[in-house]
Design an enzyme around this catalytic site. Structure first.
Site, PDB file in Angstrom:
ATOM      1  N   ARG A  37      48.719  38.529  48.583  1.00  0.00           N
ATOM      2  CA  ARG A  37      49.812  38.990  47.717  1.00  0.00           C
ATOM      3  C   ARG A  37      51.043  39.393  48.527  1.00  0.00           C
ATOM      4  O   ARG A  37      52.171  39.251  48.052  1.00  0.00           O
ATOM      5  CB  ARG A  37      49.339  40.148  46.844  1.00  0.00           C
ATOM      6  CG  ARG A  37      48.464  39.686  45.682  1.00  0.00           C
ATOM      7  CD  ARG A  37      47.934  40.838  44.874  1.00  0.00           C
ATOM      8  NE  ARG A  37      47.343  40.370  43.622  1.00  0.00           N
ATOM      9  CZ  ARG A  37      46.536  41.083  42.872  1.00  0.00           C
ATOM     10  NH1 ARG A  37      46.216  42.309  43.230  1.00  0.00           N
ATOM     11  NH2 ARG A  37      46.031  40.586  41.757  1.00  0.00           N
ATOM     12  N   LYS A 202      31.582  38.554  33.134  1.00  0.00           N
ATOM     13  CA  LYS A 202      31.419  38.838  31.710  1.00  0.00           C
ATOM     14  C   LYS A 202      32.100  37.819  30.806  1.00  0.00           C
ATOM     15  O   LYS A 202      33.259  37.469  31.013  1.00  0.00           O
ATOM     16  CB  LYS A 202      31.978  40.231  31.397  1.00  0.00           C
ATOM     17  CG  LYS A 202      31.209  41.367  32.068  1.00  0.00           C
ATOM     18  CD  LYS A 202      31.800  42.714  31.676  1.00  0.00           C
ATOM     19  CE  LYS A 202      31.029  43.868  32.294  1.00  0.00           C
ATOM     20  NZ  LYS A 202      31.616  45.179  31.916  1.00  0.00           N
ATOM     21  N   GLY A 360      42.831  36.641  41.110  1.00  0.00           N
ATOM     22  CA  GLY A 360      41.683  37.547  41.104  1.00  0.00           C
ATOM     23  C   GLY A 360      40.620  37.163  42.113  1.00  0.00           C
ATOM     24  O   GLY A 360      40.911  36.812  43.263  1.00  0.00           O
ATOM     25  N   GLY A 384      44.430  38.654  35.732  1.00  0.00           N
ATOM     26  CA  GLY A 384      44.535  39.153  34.364  1.00  0.00           C
ATOM     27  C   GLY A 384      45.762  38.627  33.648  1.00  0.00           C
ATOM     28  O   GLY A 384      45.699  38.247  32.479  1.00  0.00           O
TER      29      GLY A 384
END
Length: 404
Positions: A37, A202, A360, A384
């Site tokens: 980043r 998930k 991510g 996200g």
């Protein structure tokens, strides 16, 4: 309205430009373990420096709960930024306090200053708009113009991402512009075949993106911890693998919807099952519908897709013209369970078209596993934010910059 870019701000020589970057990097004992980043922020900062702007960099790091915490200091990031810019970068020990004010006042044309972690101030993430606006007002005192370039936070309505951009002339940096260009290509007439690879732990984290992409893609490849909820939806036992039982009916709906649309949802045919969550745990490859028939029985943990599945996924990926990948295929941090992720990543480097790594953990895996980042079409800096964009959601940090 269209996205406002840096050109819209006019000549910037001698002006104070506050740049909202996303420098939220992983640190271990004060050392950056993945500077992706930071490197992604360099083109915009370089462009501003070359124009002779006085550049004030702001960012968050971690979750310090609105109070100073030395382990979340941006000082190591400022040091790394100086190395990447090959120029001195000064650092203020606070965000809107005396040290920041003094160092902003002393900043020369073409010089760069990094302010301390925004989240040391409770106003940054406050749910109260007035509190966010008050903190944004303090930041605005340092700015003649604002450049928003932290794509990883544009889905958050936070003081430095939303309110600050309304208080001064503002525009998107080069990173946000590049991210939007790629995401637009993924959603507006992507070249086909269009394959999306989803992993991670998930299903619930991916509900929106699955729902939004099903009408748009040719194939959806499912790996990671979320695969076990899909297997359970097909009636298979999954041992002690990660399972979201409350999502089984939702997943059944996706499988039915995909069949009706002619979209392939490709599930693993084999998985790597282990006795425990450990790098040295006993493990073996088994058929996806026979997880509890291993020596580990009902206590077995599925921790990666198997080699047959990895090969099948790779074949689908290499044959595609557009690929979006978000979420590792297994617990790539542990060597015995990294091969599925490695195989998928490798296949993305061979795509004759657009290959996008969706930020991510996927981006972290690419770097940790030693891939050349230049071999991918694009590596997003915002997992996200990318997912919410692909879900069709409005992102406040983009809307405030004119994006509709």
């Amino acid at each position: 309205m269209t996205l406002r870019t840096i050109d819209s701000l006019g000549p910037l020589a001698g002006t104070r430009v506050v740049v909202r970057c996303d420098l939220n990097v992983p640190l271990k004992d004060g050392v950056i373990t993945d500077d992706g980043r930071v490197r992604a922020s360099v083109p915009t900062l370089t462009a501003l420096v070359e124009q002779g702007a006085k550049v004030i960099v702001i960012s968050h790091l971690g979750r310090p709960e609105g109070a100073p915490d030395p382990k979340y200091s941006l000082e190591p990031v400022a040091t790394r930024l100086g190395e990447l810019l090959d120029a001195p970068v000064s650092f203020a020990a606070d965000t809107v306090g005396e040290d920041a004010a003094a160092k902003v006042a002393a900043l020369g044309d073409g010089e760069v200053l990094v302010l301390e972690n925004l989240r040391f101030n409770p106003g940054e993430t406050s749910k109260n708009e007035a509190e966010r606006t008050a903190f944004a007002g303090q930041l605005a005192e340092f700015a003649d113009a604002v450049v928003s370039d932290g794509f990883g936070v544009v889905h958050r309505k936070q003081a430095s991402v939303y309110e600050l951009e309304q208080l001064r002339p503002s525009a998107a940096g080069l990173l946000i512009a590049a991210e939007l260009d790629v995401l637009d290509r993924l959603t507006e007439k992507p070249e086909r075949p269009y394959v999306v690879v989803l992993g991670g732990s998930k299903v619930s984290d991916k509900l929106g993106v699955i729902e939004h992409l099903l009408p748009r893609v040719d194939a959806l490849l499912i790996g990671g911890g979320m695969l076990f909820t899909f297997l359970a939806a097909q009636g298979h036992e999954v041992g002690s693998s990660l399972l979201e039982a409350d999502q089984i009916d939702t997943v059944k709906g996706y499988l039915a919807d995909a069949a009706e649309r002619g979209v392939d949802i490709v599930l693993p045919t084999d998985v790597v099952v282990a006795a425990s969550f450990s790098a040295d745990a006993e493990h073996q490859v088994t058929a996806a519908d026979a997880i509890e028939q291993t020596p580990f029985g009902a206590s077995g943990l599925g921790l990666d897709i198997g080699p047959d599945t990895a090969a099948a996924f790779a074949e689908r990926i290499r044959a595609a013209k557009t690929v979006f990948w978000n979420g590792p295929m297994g617990v790539f941090e542990l060597a015995p369970f990294a091969e599925g992720t490695r195989t998928v990543a490798s296949a993305l480097t061979e795509v004759d078209g657009l290959s996008v790594v969706g930020g991510g953990d996927s981006a972290a895996a690419v770097r940790q596993l030693g891939f050349d980042e230049g071999a991918f079409g694009h590596i997003s800096t915002g997992g996200g934010a990318s997912l919410e964009f692909l879900e069709g959601k409005k992102l406040p940090g983009l809307e405030v910059l004119g994006w509709q």
